[in-house]
Scaffold this active site. Structure first.
Site, short mmCIF file in Angstrom:
data_model
loop_
_atom_site.label_atom_id
_atom_site.label_comp_id
_atom_site.label_asym_id
_atom_site.label_seq_id
_atom_site.Cartn_x
_atom_site.Cartn_y
_atom_site.Cartn_z
N ASP A 38 -8.72 -3.16 -56.26
CA ASP A 38 -8.52 -3.75 -57.59
C ASP A 38 -7.89 -2.73 -58.54
O ASP A 38 -8.31 -1.56 -58.57
CB ASP A 38 -9.89 -4.18 -58.12
N GLU A 70 -10.75 7.65 -39.93
CA GLU A 70 -11.89 8.14 -39.13
C GLU A 70 -12.48 7.01 -38.29
O GLU A 70 -13.28 7.25 -37.39
CB GLU A 70 -13.02 8.62 -40.06
C1 NOJ Z 1 -7.80 -7.55 -61.30
C2 NOJ Z 1 -8.61 -8.70 -60.78
O1 NOJ Z 1 -7.86 -9.42 -59.86
C3 NOJ Z 1 -9.00 -9.49 -62.00
O2 NOJ Z 1 -9.55 -10.73 -61.66
C4 NOJ Z 1 -9.95 -8.67 -62.81
O3 NOJ Z 1 -10.26 -9.35 -64.01
C5 NOJ Z 1 -9.33 -7.33 -63.17
N1 NOJ Z 1 -8.65 -6.72 -62.08
C6 NOJ Z 1 -10.37 -6.36 -63.64
O4 NOJ Z 1 -11.14 -5.92 -62.57
#
Ligand code: NOJ
Length: 562
Positions: free
Chosen positions: A225, A276
């Site tokens: 993310d 790993e």
């Molecule tokens: C990207 C994620 O896909 C989204 O849904 C989220 O709100 C933001 N990152 C923050 O983590």
């Protein structure tokens, strides 16, 4: 239990493949947004046992892997992208045992499992953040996050002018233990999502531990993310974003919190951790960057394995633009030894069955609602979505699908204000609708409670009446349905090895046409306003029914290559 699949996965995980033949280079990966997929417990929120229940459906669909959006312990201020404990399952979604059962059942069907990792920020309920609040400025506890003194005579102004992706300030001031107004902490997203300080080795060590925790359980990889956000420019200089750009910052260059060079060191380190482990474990970057060239830096041989191709997702339904983005993707990613990925929908964007028929600008994250300009015409959107997916699944590389697109689901526009849940909606005071419209729980059964999503009819977002016409059970035996189209495309893609073949453009069919050979298939898509003549040939799959030897508008056909 299909034993040949078990053997396939067992063999694959015994050792790493030779470079070039790893599964993730050509895999079709299906995104599960757990809270909206299937609810086994009956609380109106989907869960891991719900996923397990539908694995046979995903097997029948023909995907190679699933990626699950976060299901870890979380107060759910941003639907799980606010993690309070990275190594446990939130009771809303089940238990660690449910995760292990789901993973085993997926592997038994030859389906790999990718977990979402959220390293840019935690929840404010994470024990580290609670310790930071209780500790003094300058302490080791605060150094795991981005605490700074404020500006102004009494520190009453935020440390810089950064804005949250969800709207409003990116800084929040804390009250110190003695009750006085204190330092500020950075949150690029919601107030409840404090950013970690990735210059701190303690943070790096903790995430190596978290990676190993999930790898030890048999997880095949991670979707990372906000992979472009971890490292911030030294000195935290002021920056004013373009108000018209997508909220994740993909359209802008030189943003002091996106795409800083220091992030590459983190992913080289993680690459080593995954290496790993037996088999081909994979990292996929969620990185919204201004060019494909720049995104390709994330997937150099010693970094991540894949990055989402958001440039492709954001390309309009326009033949010249699509040809250009496909050409550039197939140049830039292979140039660094990586496959291109392809994606049209996810839980942060307007579903492509609506987006491709929007008639007004709609930057990523804004969403559409009752008062949005350029409301899409449903029939046009669905037709274009089917044609667009039929192009995407013929491209070499790895493709991502988002749950519900195989049913042709549109964005849900008519969600009442009081039912909306996305922090974007609240933080922009209703100026942006946000992402709820693409997150409405799935319809499995046209006549069941909550359209088969939940046993007693509960649903965390209201489902529209039209869900009855999109439900899986009404599509599964209908050869003209979107579900049948996806199944046919996936089966032919697999049988003909399209994910690992090479694309060759075919010219001469007109400016509004996309035409190429890949392996033994010729793909032709008509994005223009009039039907076009197509060469005689055996039709493999077509996104709409053909009559005669013309290709109607907004239609794609796969032909046997001669
Ligand atoms: C990207 C994620 O896909 C989204 O849904 C989220 O709100 C933001 N990152 C923050 O983590």
């Amino acid at each position: 239990m299909p034993s040949h699949d078990m053997t396939a996965l067992a063999d694959a995980s015994a050792a790493a493949s030779t470079v070039g033949s790893e599964w993730w280079r050509s895999a079709v990966i299906y995104q599960i947004y757990p809270r909206s997929f299937a609810d086994a417990s009956g609380d109106g929120i989907g869960d891991l046992p719900g996923v397990t229940t539908h694995l046979d459906d995903l097997k029948q669909l023909g995907v190679d892997a699933i990626w699950l959006s976060p299901f870890m312990t979380s107060p759910q201020k941003d639907a799980g992208y606010d993690v309070a404990d990275y190594c446990d399952v939130d009771p809303l979604f089940g238990t660690l045992g449910d995760f292990d059962d789901m993973l085993e059942a997926a592997h038994a069907r030859g389906i790999r499992v990718i977990v979402d990792l959220v390293p840019n920020h935690s929840s404010d309920q994470h024990v580290w953040f609670q310790e930071a609040l209780a500790a003094a400025p300058g302490s080791a506890e605060r150094a795991r996050y981005m605490f700074r003194d404020g500006k102004g005579e009494n520190g009453e102004l935020p440390p810089n002018n950064w804005e949250s992706v969800f709207g409003g300030d990116a800084w929040t001031r804390v009250t110190e233990a003695d009750g006085t107004p204190g330092q500020w902490y950075l949150h690029l997203f919601d107030t409840s999502q404090p950013d970690f300080d990735w210059s701190n080795e303690v943070v790096r060590a903790e995430f190596r531990r978290i990676l190993r925790f999930w790898l030890d359980r048999g997880t095949d990889g991670f979707r990372v993310d906000v992979a472009h956000g971890l490292v911030k420019e030294a000195g935290l200089p002021d920056y004013t974003p373009d108000p018209e750009s997508g909220s994740m910052g993909g359209d802008e260059a030189d943003v002091p919190y996106w795409g800083q060079p220091g992030v590459h060191e983190v992913y080289r380190d993680w690459h080593g951790v995954l290496a790993e482990y037996d088999g081909d474990r994979a990292l996929c970057a969620e990185a919204w960057l201004p060019t494909i060239e720049k995104t390709a830096l994330w997937v150099r041989p010693d970094e991540m394995h894949q990055a989402f191709n958001f440039e492709y997702l954001e390309t309009a339904w326009d033949a010249a633009k699509l040809r250009a983005v496909i050409t550039e993707s197939l140049r830039a990613y292979p140039a660094v030894g990586a496959p291109s990925t392809w994606v049209l929908s996810n839980h942060d964007v307007v579903r492509h069955a609506s987006r491709l028929a929007l008639t007004a600008e709609n930057p990523q994250g804004f969403g559409i609602g009752p008062n949005s300009p350029g409301t899409p015409i449903a029939d046009v959107g669905l037709r274009r979505a089917r044609a667009a997916t039929s192009v995407m699944l013929a491209l070499p590389g790895s493709a991502y699908l988002y749950q519900g697109e195989e049913l042709g689901l549109p964005e849900v526009i008519d969600i009442s204000d009081d039912a909306r849940q996305d922090p974007t909606w609240f933080r922009t005071k209703g100026e942006r609708y946000g992402r709820d419209g693409c997150r409405v729980p799935l319809p499995w059964d046209a006549t069941g409670p909550a359209y088969g999503f939940s046993p007693d009819g509960a649903s965390w977002l209201p489902q529209p009446a039209e869900w009855a016409t999109f439900a899986r059970d009404v599509q599964v035996d209908d050869p003209a349905s979107t579900l049948s189209l996806y199944r046919a495309l996936l089966a032919e893609r697999r049988a003909r090895d399209l994910g690992v073949s090479a694309l060759e453009w075919v010219d001469g069919l007109g400016d509004d046409v996309i035409a190429f050979h890949n392996g033994n298939v010729t793909v032709i898509a008509n994005l223009g306003e009039t039907p076009i003549a197509i060469p005689a040939g055996t039709v493999i799959v077509t996104s709409e029914r053909l009559t005669g030897d013309t290709l109607p508008v907004d239609t794609t056909v796969w032909l046997e290559r001669h």
